[in-house]
Scaffold this motif. Structure first.
Motif, PDB file in Angstrom:
ATOM      1  N   VAL A 225       0.791  -1.169   0.082  1.00  0.00           N
ATOM      2  CA  VAL A 225      -0.095   0.032  -0.129  1.00  0.00           C
ATOM      3  C   VAL A 225       0.828   1.184   0.002  1.00  0.00           C
ATOM      4  N   VAL A 226       2.161   1.241   0.834  1.00  0.00           N
ATOM      5  CA  VAL A 226       2.760   2.341   0.636  1.00  0.00           C
ATOM      6  C   VAL A 226       3.457   2.573  -0.498  1.00  0.00           C
ATOM      7  N   VAL A 227       3.907   1.481  -1.282  1.00  0.00           N
ATOM      8  CA  VAL A 227       4.631   1.818  -2.407  1.00  0.00           C
ATOM      9  C   VAL A 227       3.686   2.352  -3.656  1.00  0.00           C
ATOM     10  N   SER A 228       2.312   1.583  -3.616  1.00  0.00           N
ATOM     11  CA  SER A 228       1.316   2.056  -4.593  1.00  0.00           C
ATOM     12  C   SER A 228       0.734   3.188  -4.064  1.00  0.00           C
ATOM     13  N   THR A 229       0.643   3.735  -3.150  1.00  0.00           N
ATOM     14  CA  THR A 229       0.267   4.985  -2.867  1.00  0.00           C
ATOM     15  C   THR A 229       1.332   6.045  -3.169  1.00  0.00           C
ATOM     16  N   GLY A 230       2.555   5.593  -3.045  1.00  0.00           N
ATOM     17  CA  GLY A 230       3.553   6.571  -3.647  1.00  0.00           C
ATOM     18  C   GLY A 230       3.500   6.759  -5.222  1.00  0.00           C
TER      19      GLY A 230
END
Length: 731
Positions: A225-230
């Motif tokens: 989620v962190v990587v995709s949100t970034g």
């Protein structure tokens, strides 16, 4: 044949294990860099997110009218916002009240991008303590959103100084609505996280039997989620991305991250329980579950890509963001988890939780029972799903401004005041004419409209060159079905009363919503065809069968129809017109995940030489528990959207959660295995000419990769589905 397959698969597992060993550190470094980059991009990109507002088709007639008015009569602006004045003590004709309105009008002229200020005529039912001004606001959606706070502050300050608190003002319109939704979406994202993360953790702990395994899966999904949100935040730096897209993408990414990581972990633990060393077990998981995860991700990408053909920018952005999160989730599960699992092998059994020890045996008994009695269960399950789908016949699609979520905001207060006063909507009729011809004669039209009880007033304006605009104020809220009927009447009356051949274009919120509904209904048919075609082709390639793709489509239609029927009951037979498009692509993509996982396992056994009936029984008993756990977790994630304030998000959350549960239980555990047992070897029927055109898809069989000797066990002993290798040793 089986022995050759075993040898080939053993080789592939060893090759994969070797590659994982060599690339392990590189994978860790790449994901660490991706996480750091995402943490840097997120705060920067969040500043560029915009509100979704109404997802109006760019090529709709209402947008053409709005662009024409903005270009030829810029004083009316690209949008018209309304200043809604109110006072508890003063009537609108009082001097102080009029002074406050005058001060507000003068303040508007000093705001960059603000256009002409027009007094809105009084309605016969208007409260004497209320008054209204119409203000043109220029610029694109982002510029108007930036200018709105300046306009609001200037108007509030001017009114406060002129009336000393005895008159208040609320700014209403499309951009104020968008501003409210931006704040609501950010709050909704926090609410979803607060609900879904603890619930998912509890489910994973009890489903996997240990805190360590659950925490690893949750952290892996969280990293995704962190990587995709970034990535989505970075996307917002180069193209408009709205906050609704962020909420949907985060939910999809978290759900898929849990799903894919869970499937990889369970396959790893099965391999360890069979005695494979950690590195070989990771290779087995990558070669088997990893391949299934990639096909599952491909299914989500194929169905979601259909949204790219829709003329609504919001849905195209959602499709791109969902594709990004899907790729990240699949990549993380197939590249990072295989590296982490051997390194954290001991941690997976930390914090063991007591669970029934015979879960696999129960599923095996159910599978054997179903294989003996397929017809009764198949008929009963299909009948239940059809009954659930019946209410969809009465489902009405439309758009609702969701006044309940706006009730306590300035925008909501002003909107409610206007609707009570019979000034619910303003429609602009754009009448272009040749330069030097003079204004279009609108006398007959305005006289006809004066006799319509739905219309409060109408007025004609001309730019003195080539455009006449008729502003029509009516009593019908723009999101009510009657607003569309009035819009059609306006067009028809304009055609009868205006000079022959006069072009008539309608702008305003009611016209925007009418275009949206028309575009969504047309797009639903188009997207449905593309989703079905994409599903068929993908399943054809995956399983090299003509029967299995048709079955998959039929099963998905059945579960989706049942979910829509329950949605109709849940919402009182109404749904947001955008929901079917978003939900159909999500539901089909997620349902295909479980189809691929179940049928992939059945196909493994069948192509290893197992008889069809036995292959179905083994595939069902081996995947029932992981599918149930994965689907329950996915349903909890989407059910978290029920905690949001936006109606369309609540509807999407309910629909997807119900569809996933129905698909993973009734469809995958009853209908699909019963039907496959009845079809027998015909499941994999493929004409020879077509078989030569399709790429071969190797399906690995259980391997004889390096094992750790286990006292008291033979190789033929069945291994539990989700118990860790340490739990298995103790049993």
């Amino acid at each position: 044949m089986t022995r050759q397959s075993d040898i080939a698969t053993t080789g592939s597992v060893l090759v994969v294990a070797g590659r994982l060993g060599r690339l392990g550190r590189l994978s860790l470094v790449v994901w660490a860099v991706a996480a750091v980059a995402a943490l840097i991009l997120i705060p920067v990109g969040f500043g560029h997110l915009r509100g979704s507002g109404l997802p109006v088709p760019e090529d709709g007639s209402s947008q053409r009218a709005a662009r024409l008015i903005a270009a030829r009569m810029p004083q009316l602006g690209d949008e018209q916002v309304v200043l809604a004045f109110s006072s508890r003590q003063l009537r609108r004709e009082d001097g102080v009240y009029q002074g406050a309105m005058g001060a507000a009008a003068r303040a508007v002229t000093g705001v960059r991008g603000a256009g002409r200020v027009l007094a809105v005529p009084e309605s016969p039912v208007q409260d004497p303590h209320h008054a209204y001004l119409l203000v043109g606001l220029n610029g694109d959606a982002a510029a108007r959103l930036d200018r709105l706070p300046v306009l609001r502050e200037a108007v509030h300050r001017a009114v406060a100084e002129a009336a000393r608190g005895r008159v208040t003002v609320a700014v209403t319109g499309q951009t104020p609505l968008t501003e409210e939704l931006v704040a609501a979406d950010v709050g909704d994202l926090r609410a979803v996280e607060a609900v879904t993360v603890p619930a998912a953790l509890v489910l994973l702990v009890f489903g996997l039997g240990s805190v360590g395994s659950a925490v690893l899966i949750l952290l892996a999904a969280g990293l995704g989620v962190v990587v995709s949100t970034g990535a989505v935040a970075g996307l917002s730096l180069v193209t408009p991305v709205d906050t609704l897209t962020l909420v949907v993408a985060t939910t999809v990414g978290f759900g898929l991250g849990l799903d894919y990581s869970l499937l990889m972990l369970i396959r790893y633990r099965q391999a360890r329980a069979e005695g494979l060393v950690p590195q070989a077990a990771a290779g087995r998981a990558t070669a088997t579950a990893g391949r299934a995860v990639l096909w599952c991700a491909a299914a989500v990408l194929v169905t979601g890509a259909a949204l790219l053909t829709v003329s609504v920018g919001l849905l195209r952005t959602v499709a791109v963001a969902a594709a990004v999160t899907t790729v990240v989730a699949a990549a993380l599960a197939t590249t990072l988890l295989p590296v982490l699992l051997p390194r954290l092998d001991g941690f997976l059994s930390a914090g063991r939780v007591r669970r029934p020890a015979d879960a696999r045996a129960s599923w095996e008994r159910w599978a054997r029972h179903l294989m003996r009695h397929p017809w009764p269960y198949l008929g009963g399950a299909v009948a239940v799903l059809v009954l659930m789908a019946v209410p969809v016949v009465g489902l009405r699609l439309g758009v609702d401004l969701d006044r309940a979520s706006l009730a306590h905001s300035e925008m909501g207060v002003g909107l409610a005041q206007m609707e009570r006063d019979g000034l619910a909507n303003v429609t602009l009729l754009a009448l272009p004419h040749a330069a030097g011809q003079g204004p279009v004669d609108t006398t007959d039209l305005t006289e006809v409209l004066a006799g319509d009880p739905r219309v409060v007033t109408s007025m004609a304006l001309d730019n003195g060159r080539d455009l006449t605009v008729v502003a029509v104020v009516d009593r019908i809220p723009a999101d009510r079905p009657a607003a569309g009927a009035l819009l059609n009447d306006l067009r028809r009356r304009a055609g009868r009363t205006l000079p022959g051949g006069q072009e008539v274009l309608c702008a305003g919120q009611a016209a925007d919503l009418a275009d949206l509904q028309q575009a969504m209904r047309a797009a639903l048919r188009q997207v449905a065809v593309l989703v079905l075609a994409g599903t068929f082709v993908l399943m054809l390639v995956v399983f090299r069968s003509l029967v299995l793709p048709v079955k998959a489509i039929a099963m998905n239609l059945l579960s989706t129809g049942a979910a829509f029927g329950l949605l109709s009951w849940f919402t009182g037979h109404t749904a947001n017109v955008v929901v079917p498009l978003m939900a159909v692509t999500l539901v089909f993509g997620l349902s295909l995940d479980y189809e691929v996982f179940l049928v992939h396992r059945i196909t493994e056994h069948y192509r290893a030489g197992t008889a069809c009936r036995e292959a179905v029984a083994r595939g069902l008993s081996g995947t029932a528990q992981p599918i149930t756990l994965a689907a329950t977790t996915m349903a909890v994630v989407f059910a978290g959207l029920l905690a949001t304030g936006r109606q369309e998000l609540r509807q999407v959350g309910f629909l997807v959660a119900v569809a996933v549960l129905l698909d993973a239980t009734v469809i995958r555990l009853v209908v699909v295995p019963a039907l496959m047992q009845l079809l027998g070897h015909r499941n994999w029927w493929l004409p020879a000419p077509l078989a030569r055109l399709l790429p071969p898809v190797p399906t690995p069989a259980p391997s004889s990769a390096p094992r750790v000797p286990r006292p008291g066990r033979t190789e033929k002993d069945p291994a539990p589905t989700v118990l860790s290798h340490r739990e298995e040793t103790r049993s």
